[in-house]
Design an enzyme around this catalytic site. Structure first.
Site, PDB file in Angstrom:
ATOM      1  N   LYS A   1       8.494   9.178  -3.285  1.00 18.85           N
ATOM      2  CA  LYS A   1       8.233   7.755  -3.082  1.00 18.85           C
ATOM      3  C   LYS A   1       8.170   7.017  -4.416  1.00 18.85           C
ATOM      4  CE  LYS A   1       4.062   6.402  -2.039  1.00 18.85           C
ATOM      5  NZ  LYS A   1       2.786   6.074  -1.348  1.00 18.85           N
ATOM      6  N   ASP A   2       7.788   7.740  -5.480  1.00 18.38           N
ATOM      7  CA  ASP A   2       7.586   7.115  -6.783  1.00 18.38           C
ATOM      8  C   ASP A   2       8.747   7.333  -7.748  1.00 18.38           C
ATOM      9  OD1 ASP A   2       5.041   6.253  -5.975  1.00 18.38           O
ATOM     10  OD2 ASP A   2       4.151   8.163  -6.531  1.00 18.38           O
TER      11      ASP A   2
ATOM     12  N   ARG B   1      -9.596   5.105  -6.305  1.00 18.78           N
ATOM     13  CA  ARG B   1      -9.520   4.053  -5.292  1.00 18.78           C
ATOM     14  C   ARG B   1     -10.705   4.117  -4.328  1.00 18.78           C
ATOM     15  NH1 ARG B   1      -3.060   3.345  -3.787  1.00 18.78           N
ATOM     16  NH2 ARG B   1      -2.278   3.939  -5.832  1.00 18.78           N
TER      17      ARG B   1
ATOM     18  N   SER C   1       0.681  -2.200  -3.263  1.00 17.68           N
ATOM     19  CA  SER C   1       1.979  -2.023  -2.607  1.00 17.68           C
ATOM     20  C   SER C   1       2.446  -3.311  -1.938  1.00 17.68           C
ATOM     21  CB  SER C   1       1.869  -0.919  -1.544  1.00 17.68           C
ATOM     22  OG  SER C   1       2.955  -0.960  -0.639  1.00 17.68           O
TER      23      SER C   1
ATOM     24  N   ARG D   1       4.846  -3.554   0.141  1.00 21.68           N
ATOM     25  CA  ARG D   1       5.127  -3.232   1.550  1.00 21.68           C
ATOM     26  C   ARG D   1       3.853  -3.271   2.376  1.00 21.68           C
ATOM     27  NH1 ARG D   1       3.974   1.167   4.531  1.00 21.68           N
ATOM     28  NH2 ARG D   1       3.302   2.289   2.672  1.00 21.68           N
ATOM     29  N   ARG D   2       2.814  -2.565   1.917  1.00 22.49           N
ATOM     30  CA  ARG D   2       1.570  -2.544   2.679  1.00 22.49           C
ATOM     31  C   ARG D   2       0.973  -3.939   2.778  1.00 22.49           C
ATOM     32  NH1 ARG D   2      -0.418   2.887  -0.357  1.00 22.49           N
ATOM     33  NH2 ARG D   2       0.350   4.432   1.156  1.00 22.49           N
TER      34      ARG D   2
ATOM     35  N   CYS E   1      10.346  -1.793  -7.010  1.00 19.34           N
ATOM     36  CA  CYS E   1       8.927  -1.716  -6.647  1.00 19.34           C
ATOM     37  C   CYS E   1       8.338  -3.060  -6.259  1.00 19.34           C
ATOM     38  CB  CYS E   1       8.126  -1.098  -7.783  1.00 19.34           C
ATOM     39  SG  CYS E   1       8.256  -1.986  -9.345  1.00 19.34           S
TER      40      CYS E   1
ATOM     41  N   ARG F   1      -5.438   0.110  -8.013  1.00 21.00           N
ATOM     42  CA  ARG F   1      -4.566   1.209  -8.425  1.00 21.00           C
ATOM     43  C   ARG F   1      -5.409   2.368  -8.907  1.00 21.00           C
ATOM     44  NH1 ARG F   1      -0.874   0.677 -12.562  1.00 21.00           N
ATOM     45  NH2 ARG F   1      -0.104   2.613 -11.674  1.00 21.00           N
TER      46      ARG F   1
END
Length: 284
Positions: free
Chosen positions: A64-65, A134, A108, A110-111, A220, A128
Site C-alpha cells: 500500500k505504501d 496513533r 489518508s 481516501r479514508r 498519495c 500519523r
C-alpha cells in the site's frame, strides 16, 4: 513473516536469513501529511539505497505504501498471502455511533473522503505514526477516533482492537493488506529464491490494482479505493472508486477482468464518468 516463509520453502536453518532493520523517512516525519514531504517514496527511499548498494538482498514492503511507478532496477519477486483488507474503526462501535462533529484522526485522503461521504459532520485531524503512536494519541484526547488497517493490527496480535468496517461501506486502499518482497531485477539467484514464496492470487490482484492506479495517475493525494479478488471460477473481479476530497462526489465502477475489461480500461471509464472536481485530483 518473510523470513519464516523463506526458511520453510527452502528447508534452511533458522538463522539462514538475517533481518536488517531500516528506519524509513516516513517513520521519522510525523507532523505533516505524506503529500507535503515527498509522498510514498518516504517509505522506500532508504530501502532502495540499501538494496542498490548490496547491503541487503531483499526489501520487505507494505505494498500500500509503495509508489506505483518504481525504478526498473527493482522487481517485486514475491507477495505473501494477503491479510484482511478492511479498515477498523478505533474509538467507537460503528461509524454511526461516532458523536456529532467527532474528530477523526487520519492522514489518508481516501479514508477522509469516505468518512465524510458517510458523515459530513465529522472533523478530520492529522494523525500519523505507527499503531502504538496513533492509539496513544487517541487515548491522550488528540482525536476521538481513528481508522487503522486490520492487517496491521492483526500482524501485531491486536485482533480485538477496533471494529472492522465492511468493504461494501469503505472500499480499501489499493494493495491494502499485501506484503511484497522486492529484489534487484538483475540478481537472478536471489530473485529465484524469493519467487519460491510468491502467493499467485495476491500478486495478480495487487498488480491489477497498481495498474489501475498507474492509468489514473493517482498519488498519495488522490482519494482512490480499489480491490481485486479472485472468484471461485478463477476470474478476477475488480472494484474501484474515486472521490472528491470532502466526499461530496464520487464515482465507482467494477467488472470481471478479461471480459473486455482491463484495469486500464476500468480506470479510463472511471475518469470519463467522474465529475470535474474528482477528475482534477488525478493525472490520468
Amino acid at each position: 513473516m518473510t523470513r519464516d516463509a523463506l526458511i520453510a520453502a527452502h528447508g534452511w536453518r533458522s538463522d539462514a536469513v538475517e533481518l536488517v532493520p531500516v528506519v524509513a523517512s516516513g517513520d521519522k516525519i510525523l507532523d505533516r501529511a505524506l503529500a507535503e514531504v515527498g509522498g510514498k517514496a518516504l517509505w522506500t527511499r532508504e530501502l532502495d539505497v540499501w538494496l542498490a548498494e548490496g547491503k541487503i538482498d531483499a526489501s520487505v514492503h507494505s505494498m500500500k505504501d509503495v509508489e506505483t511507478i518504481r525504478p526498473s532496477e527493482f522487481v517485486v519477486a514475491a507477495m505473501l498471502p494477503r491479510a484482511d483488507v478492511r479498515d477498523r474503526l478505533v474509538g467507537a462501535d460503528s461509524i454511526d455511533a461516532l458523536p456529532q462533529a467527532a474528530r477523526i484522526g487520519t492522514s489518508s485522503p481516501r479514508r477522509t473522503a469516505q468518512l465524510l461521504r458517510l458523515r459530513p459532520d465529522l472533523k478530520p485531524v492529522l494523525l500519523r505514526g505507527n499503531v502504538g503512536t496513533r492509539l496513544g494519541k487517541i487515548e491522550a484526547g488528540e482525536a476521538d477516533a481513528t481508522m487503522l488497517a486490520a492487517a496491521g493490527l492483526d500482524r501485531l496480535g491486536m485482533h480485538d482492537t477496533g471494529v472492522a468496517i465492511a468493504d461494501s461501506v469503505m472500499l480499501p486502499a489499493p494493495s491494502q493488506g499485501a506484503v511484497g518482497i522486492e529484489v534487484l531485477a538483475e540478481n537472478a539467484h536471489v530473485r529465484a529464491l524469493v519467487s519460491a514464496i510468491n502467493h499467485d492470487h495476491t500478486h495478480r490482484c495487487v498488480e491489477a490494482e497498481r495498474e489501475l492506479l498507474a492509468e489514473l495517475g493517482a498519488d498519495c493525494r488522490s482519494p482512490v479505493a480499489a480491490l481485486a479478488t479472485i472468484k471461485p471460477d478463477g476470474a478476477m473481479y475488480l472494484r474501484a472508486e474515486l472521490l472528491a476530497m470532502d466526499g461530496s462526489q464520487s464515482v465507482a465502477d467494477e467488472g470481471i477482468i478479461g471480459e473486455g475489461i482491463t484495469p486500464t480500461t476500468l480506470a479510463r471509464r472511471l475518469l470519463d464518468a467522474a465529475p470535474p472536481t474528482v477528475r482534477a485530483l488525478f493525472a490520468g
